[in-house]
Motif scaffolding. Structure first.
Motif, short mmCIF file in Angstrom:
data_model
loop_
_atom_site.label_atom_id
_atom_site.label_comp_id
_atom_site.label_asym_id
_atom_site.label_seq_id
_atom_site.Cartn_x
_atom_site.Cartn_y
_atom_site.Cartn_z
N LEU A 477 0.74 -1.16 0.18
CA LEU A 477 0.05 -0.05 -0.02
C LEU A 477 0.87 1.27 0.24
O LEU A 477 0.36 2.24 -0.70
CB LEU A 477 -0.90 0.11 1.18
CG LEU A 477 -2.02 -1.00 1.32
CD1 LEU A 477 -2.68 -1.28 2.58
CD2 LEU A 477 -3.21 -0.97 0.11
N THR A 484 -6.64 -2.09 -3.87
CA THR A 484 -6.74 -2.92 -2.61
C THR A 484 -7.17 -4.40 -2.86
O THR A 484 -6.48 -5.15 -2.21
CB THR A 484 -7.99 -2.33 -1.92
OG1 THR A 484 -7.54 -0.71 -1.75
CG2 THR A 484 -8.07 -3.04 -0.68
N CYS A 500 -10.08 -6.34 4.28
CA CYS A 500 -10.19 -4.94 4.66
C CYS A 500 -10.80 -5.11 6.23
O CYS A 500 -10.09 -4.36 7.21
CB CYS A 500 -11.23 -4.40 4.09
SG CYS A 500 -10.88 -3.95 2.30
N SER A 528 -11.05 0.45 -4.32
CA SER A 528 -10.83 -0.58 -3.33
C SER A 528 -12.14 -0.65 -2.63
O SER A 528 -13.15 -0.06 -2.92
CB SER A 528 -10.09 0.15 -2.14
OG SER A 528 -10.56 1.40 -1.43
#
Length: 530
Positions: A477, A484, A500, A528
């Motif tokens: 990241l 993502t 997540c 994402s």
């Protein structure tokens, strides 16, 4: 209550004597006869302990009756009554082995004193007979247990004792029933044993003889002889009897009772029969009477098995030795009164407690121990093993110590964990990576790897794997432009939503928020799924 028979042809004198006895010595059960002939006819039904006999009677006189009793019923005590104080009467009475010689008219104090003397002698006889019976039972028990535990020289001794006790050894078969109770399952049942044996023999009339005994609070044996013995029915009767009388409501159920039985035709077969019974009882569920609920003894056993399993899985030799020492100590305590019973305790300990855990546990130590335990069990099954039992236990402990020298030390354990960590570091992106994969890499049991990883690192392997994946995710990241969902896929997660969720739980923010903060931007990763 002692029994006395009063024999006198004069009804008034006889009634007076009976009245005195009932008033001044009420502990005596009194019967009466008018002459020697009627007294002899009543002997088998009345079974007196003492006979108070008048010397001068028609027909057979009192001294003749006393001599008859001396020859035919020597256990019956005799007191003679006479109106003659002549030396010849006294001398004749002594030859008839009378207990006392009383003159008419009877003085109450003298009669009571004579009865007290007789009562003391009867009590001594009862006590001596009980001691003799107990001594004979102990001889039979020790000889029987010695033979069933493999001491072949005890066979001839057992035969002699059985013949002395009136057992028929020709054209009969024998049966052996063995019952094992959990911990103190038979405590308090010894007092009821004689009644149980009587009930047993009244139901199973095929038995010519039965000898039943508790070797200790946990082990009960029934040895019988007869023809066409219904062993299964006999075994079932005792199992139901003991299971129904060992219920302890405070524990929430019944005590566990294991049982087994077999018939055989020669006493020489007894050691093999016994060994087979012990193996069958402990290797199968056939002889087990399970309770409806788990009692305190079962909880202790479960705790014991869990400690043993943990020691095996982690190759914790010190904990394992503590387990064995505690077990051996208990066996020795139970066998303190009769050393031969130590063999049964060893079978119970190794087969019922240790072996099931060994077969269900995969570790270097458990795999090595299976062969060692099998060797010990085979040696215990050999005739004469009781004599060498202490040396077998000592050698078993030495074998365990030898196994410990081949266990990985702390350095080796650290190497194992480093290998696991290195593999995780290289293969964190593998979505199928799991404990089974890691255990195959180091060629060890999965549970052992998990326990060892926690012991060495202080954390669960899954926590470490998740942390490794999250560290890689943060790097991606920060340093890449991967979306993502691409980061999730690259760090071993099939579900972006789950990735997540885990990321937010560990770092307190979503992957997008982490990327924006690390890059000093308030923008968001529109592709994402946070």
């Amino acid at each position: 209550m002692p029994k006395i028979m009063v024999i006198d042809d004069e009804e008034m004198i006889r009634a007076g004597i009976v009245s005195i006895i009932r008033r001044l010595a009420p502990q005596w059960h009194v019967s009466e006869c008018k002459d020697a002939e009627s007294a002899m006819q009543s002997l088998n039904s009345d079974k007196p302990d003492l006979m108070l006999i008048d010397v001068s009677m028609p027909g057979m006189d009192g001294l003749e009756l006393a001599h008859f009793l001396k020859e035919k019923f020597p256990d019956i005590l005799k007191i003679v009554l006479t109106g003659h104080d002549k030396f010849s009467y006294v001398q004749n009475a002594l030859r008839a082995e009378v207990l006392d010689y009383l003159l008419k008219p009877i003085i109450r104090e003298e009669l009571v004193e004579a009865l007290e003397k007789a009562e003391r002698l009867i009590g001594e006889r009862v006590h001596n007979r009980q001691q003799a019976a107990e001594a004979r039972a102990q001889r039979l028990q020790h000889s029987l247990v010695d033979l069933l535990c493999g001491l072949q020289e005890s066979e001839d001794q057992l035969k002699r004792i059985l013949i002395e006790e009136g057992w028929q050894l020709e054209s009969v078969e024998y049966s052996l029933l063995v019952f094992v109770g959990d911990d103190d399952g038979f405590i308090g049942q010894g007092e009821k044993l004689s009644q149980r044996v009587e009930a047993f023999q009244s139901i199973f009339g095929q038995e010519d003889h039965t000898f039943a005994f508790f070797s200790d609070s946990r082990h009960f044996f029934v040895f019988s002889s007869g023809t066409a013995l219904p062993v299964d029915d006999m075994w079932g009767w005792w199992l139901r009897t003991w299971s129904s009388t060992t219920t302890d409501a405070s524990l929430g159920g019944e005590a566990l009772i294991w049982g087994g039985g077999a018939s055989f035709v020669s006493l020489a077969e007894l050691p093999e029969v016994y060994g087979n019974l012990i193996h069958q009882m402990n290797r199968s569920e056939n002889g087990r009477k399970k309770p409806d609920t788990v009692n305190g003894a079962n909880k202790d056993r479960i705790d014991q098995e869990n400690r043993l399993r943990a020691a095996l899985e982690t190759n914790d030799f010190e904990a394992l030795m503590n387990f064995f020492q505690a077990g051996f100590k208990k066996i020795k305590q139970q066998a303190s009164e009769q050393p031969s019973m130590m063999r049964l305790g060893m079978f119970h300990f190794l087969l019922l407690i240790l072996l099931p855990v060994l077969t269900k546990t995969e570790s270097k130590l458990s795999l090595a121990m299976r062969e060692t335990v099998a060797d010990v069990l085979s040696r215990l099954s050999l005739p004469g093993s009781t004599i060498h039992l202490m040396s077998i236990i000592s050698e078993f402990e030495n074998q365990l110590r030898t196994l410990a020298t081949h266990l990985p030390d702390n350095t080796e354990q650290n190497k194992v964990i480093e290998t696991v960590k290195a593999y995780i570091g290289k293969n964190y992106a593998d979505k199928t990576l799991c404990l089974e994969t890691l255990s195959k890499v180091v060629h060890m049991n999965g549970n052992y790897v998990s326990n060892l990883f926690k012991e060495v690192t202080g954390e669960n392997y899954l926590v470490y794997l998740t942390s490794a994946r999250m560290e890689q995710a943060k790097r991606m990241l920060r340093d890449t432009t991967l979306k993502t969902y691409e980061v999730a896929d690259s760090t071993g997660y099939s579900s972006t939503k789950y990735f997540c969720k885990v990321f937010r739980k560990m770092h307190g923010m979503t992957p997008s928020e982490y990327r924006n903060r690390s890059q000093g931007s308030e923008g968001s990763d529109k592709t994402s799924v946070d």
